[in-house]
Design an enzyme around this catalytic site. Sequence first.
Site, PDB file in Angstrom:
ATOM      1  N   GLU A   1       0.738  -1.528  -0.013  1.00 37.99           N
ATOM      2  CA  GLU A   1       0.153   0.081  -0.048  1.00 37.99           C
ATOM      3  C   GLU A   1       0.904   1.265  -0.048  1.00 37.99           C
ATOM      4  OE1 GLU A   1      -2.816   0.323   3.265  1.00 37.99           O
ATOM      5  OE2 GLU A   1      -3.477   2.354   2.418  1.00 37.99           O
TER       6      GLU A   1
ATOM      7  N   ASP B   1      10.118   7.075   0.514  1.00 36.61           N
ATOM      8  CA  ASP B   1       9.237   7.560  -0.732  1.00 36.61           C
ATOM      9  C   ASP B   1       8.848   6.236  -1.327  1.00 36.61           C
ATOM     10  OD1 ASP B   1      10.188   9.913  -3.330  1.00 36.61           O
ATOM     11  OD2 ASP B   1       8.798   8.133  -3.290  1.00 36.61           O
TER      12      ASP B   1
ATOM     13  N   ASP C   1      -2.907  12.371  -2.431  1.00 41.70           N
ATOM     14  CA  ASP C   1      -3.392  13.721  -2.638  1.00 41.70           C
ATOM     15  C   ASP C   1      -3.691  13.945  -3.776  1.00 41.70           C
ATOM     16  OD1 ASP C   1      -2.285  14.440   0.194  1.00 41.70           O
ATOM     17  OD2 ASP C   1      -0.430  13.226  -0.641  1.00 41.70           O
TER      18      ASP C   1
ATOM     19  N   ASP D   1     -11.785  10.458  -4.157  1.00 37.10           N
ATOM     20  CA  ASP D   1     -13.021  10.996  -4.142  1.00 37.10           C
ATOM     21  C   ASP D   1     -12.991  12.489  -5.027  1.00 37.10           C
ATOM     22  OD1 ASP D   1     -11.226  12.479  -2.554  1.00 37.10           O
ATOM     23  OD2 ASP D   1     -12.968  13.045  -1.091  1.00 37.10           O
TER      24      ASP D   1
ATOM     25  N   THR E   1     -14.232   4.667   4.680  1.00 35.56           N
ATOM     26  CA  THR E   1     -13.549   5.429   5.632  1.00 35.56           C
ATOM     27  C   THR E   1     -14.446   6.472   6.316  1.00 35.56           C
ATOM     28  OG1 THR E   1     -13.009   7.164   3.984  1.00 35.56           O
ATOM     29  CG2 THR E   1     -11.175   5.348   4.728  1.00 35.56           C
ATOM     30  N   LYS E   2     -14.053   7.065   7.442  1.00 31.53           N
ATOM     31  CA  LYS E   2     -15.024   7.961   8.083  1.00 31.53           C
ATOM     32  C   LYS E   2     -15.442   9.245   7.151  1.00 31.53           C
ATOM     33  CE  LYS E   2     -13.365   8.391  12.284  1.00 31.53           C
ATOM     34  NZ  LYS E   2     -12.569   9.317  13.212  1.00 31.53           N
TER      35      LYS E   2
ATOM     36  N   GLU F   1     -15.231   9.238   3.945  1.00 31.59           N
ATOM     37  CA  GLU F   1     -15.768   8.804   2.846  1.00 31.59           C
ATOM     38  C   GLU F   1     -17.330   8.581   3.232  1.00 31.59           C
ATOM     39  OE1 GLU F   1     -14.085   5.277   1.494  1.00 31.59           O
ATOM     40  OE2 GLU F   1     -15.427   4.980  -0.069  1.00 31.59           O
TER      41      GLU F   1
HETATM   42  C1  LIG Z   1      -4.443  12.124   1.010  1.00 32.14           C
HETATM   43  S1  LIG Z   1      -3.361  11.261   1.960  1.00 32.14           S
HETATM   44  C2  LIG Z   1      -4.375   9.531   2.318  1.00 32.14           C
HETATM   45  C3  LIG Z   1      -4.173   8.819   3.117  1.00 32.14           C
HETATM   46  C4  LIG Z   1      -4.866   7.275   3.436  1.00 32.14           C
HETATM   47  N1  LIG Z   1      -4.624   6.529   2.169  1.00 32.14           N
HETATM   48  C5  LIG Z   1      -6.347   7.296   3.579  1.00 32.14           C
HETATM   49  O1  LIG Z   1      -7.040   6.899   2.638  1.00 32.14           O
HETATM   50  O2  LIG Z   1      -6.764   8.235   4.272  1.00 32.14           O
HETATM   51  C6  LIG Z   1      -2.082  10.595   1.033  1.00 32.14           C
HETATM   52  C7  LIG Z   1      -0.902  10.086   1.709  1.00 32.14           C
HETATM   53  O3  LIG Z   1       0.085   9.561   0.894  1.00 32.14           O
HETATM   54  C8  LIG Z   1       1.345  10.066   1.371  1.00 32.14           C
HETATM   55  N2  LIG Z   1       2.280  10.043   0.206  1.00 32.14           N
HETATM   56  C9  LIG Z   1       2.168  10.600  -0.752  1.00 32.14           C
HETATM   57  N3  LIG Z   1       3.282  10.767  -1.696  1.00 32.14           N
HETATM   58  C10 LIG Z   1       3.920   9.432  -1.147  1.00 32.14           C
HETATM   59  C11 LIG Z   1       5.017   8.705  -1.864  1.00 32.14           C
HETATM   60  N4  LIG Z   1       5.699   9.057  -2.716  1.00 32.14           N
HETATM   61  N5  LIG Z   1       5.801   7.936  -0.700  1.00 32.14           N
HETATM   62  C12 LIG Z   1       4.821   7.531   0.337  1.00 32.14           C
HETATM   63  N6  LIG Z   1       3.790   8.111   0.746  1.00 32.14           N
HETATM   64  C13 LIG Z   1       3.245   9.075   0.062  1.00 32.14           C
HETATM   65  C14 LIG Z   1       1.218  11.242   2.341  1.00 32.14           C
HETATM   66  O4  LIG Z   1       2.129  11.437   2.936  1.00 32.14           O
HETATM   67  C15 LIG Z   1      -0.204  11.153   2.640  1.00 32.14           C
HETATM   68  O5  LIG Z   1      -0.343  10.443   3.903  1.00 32.14           O
END
Ligand SMILES: C[S@@+](CC[C@H](N)C(=O)[O-])C[C@H]1O[C@@H](n2cnc3c(N)ncnc32)[C@H](O)[C@@H]1O
Length: 232
Positions: A65, A117, A140, A176, A211-212, A214
């Site tokens: 994931e 990363d 994001d 979303d 998710t909450k 969602e």
């Molecule tokens: C908007 S959040 C969604 C989190 C979770 N999947 C959820 O559904 O609630 C996106 C997450 O991806 C992580 N992220 C973004 N780019 C990443 C990367 N290249 N490697 C690891 N994590 C990453 C960010 O730090 C952030 O916590």
Amino acid sequence: MTRHTVSSKPSVQRSIRSYVLRQGRMTEAQRDAHARLLPRYGLAFSPAPLDFAQVFGRSAPTILEIGFGMGETTAEIASTHPEIDYLGIEVHAPGVGALLRRIEARALTNLRIIEHDAVEVLTAMIAPQTLAGIHVFFPDPWPKKRHHKRRLIQVELAGLMASRLVPGGYLHLATDWQDYADWMLDVLAQVPALANTAEAFAPRPAYRPLTKFERRGLRLGHAVRDLVFRRV
Ligand SMILES: C[S@@+](CC[C@H](N)C(=O)[O-])C[C@H]1O[C@@H](n2cnc3c(N)ncnc32)[C@H](O)[C@@H]1O
């Protein structure tokens, strides 16, 4: 000593990243879990492919994931599927602390964390054709046009993800953000090694819990899109 933090010097030079590392704001409990549990449940970044059987002490399908956030969904899925092993990747340290707490609370043995990363992890630590599946939930959206280049889902990364899947393995994305959902469909259609399991968007697979946020979004009429593609 192994290092479990995000390295300040990336091993693969990339100028555009899909995240901005925010400083601080770890709770005491997350800080404690991070210090105490990461050596046990974390895997340090290292530019050599992982041996999953060695990591988990058994031979089982492995699902990766990317960007698990605070890890609610990750822990839920891992605890309802003890027959599958999970690797969660996240760069945000408070989220890593939060998921470590959930691993301990639920005594999960089938989940490991890599705080690094994801692009570098996929490139260096995951051998080709080894993953049963990849999850990317609510990445994001980077809504501003000038930031679209920061979106995680790009043709190059989709090709890299496809190369890490076993034939028949799946890539599951959810968002979303309608514009990002359309972007994802367009990107994945450009990867010959991936085939859509649906006409366009897929029904939410039962293993992905709502998710909450969602649930709230759905009440407000915001659609959540799932995309499920298979490695051909
Ligand atoms: C908007 S959040 C969604 C989190 C979770 N999947 C959820 O559904 O609630 C996106 C997450 O991806 C992580 N992220 C973004 N780019 C990443 C990367 N290249 N490697 C690891 N994590 C990453 C960010 O730090 C952030 O916590």
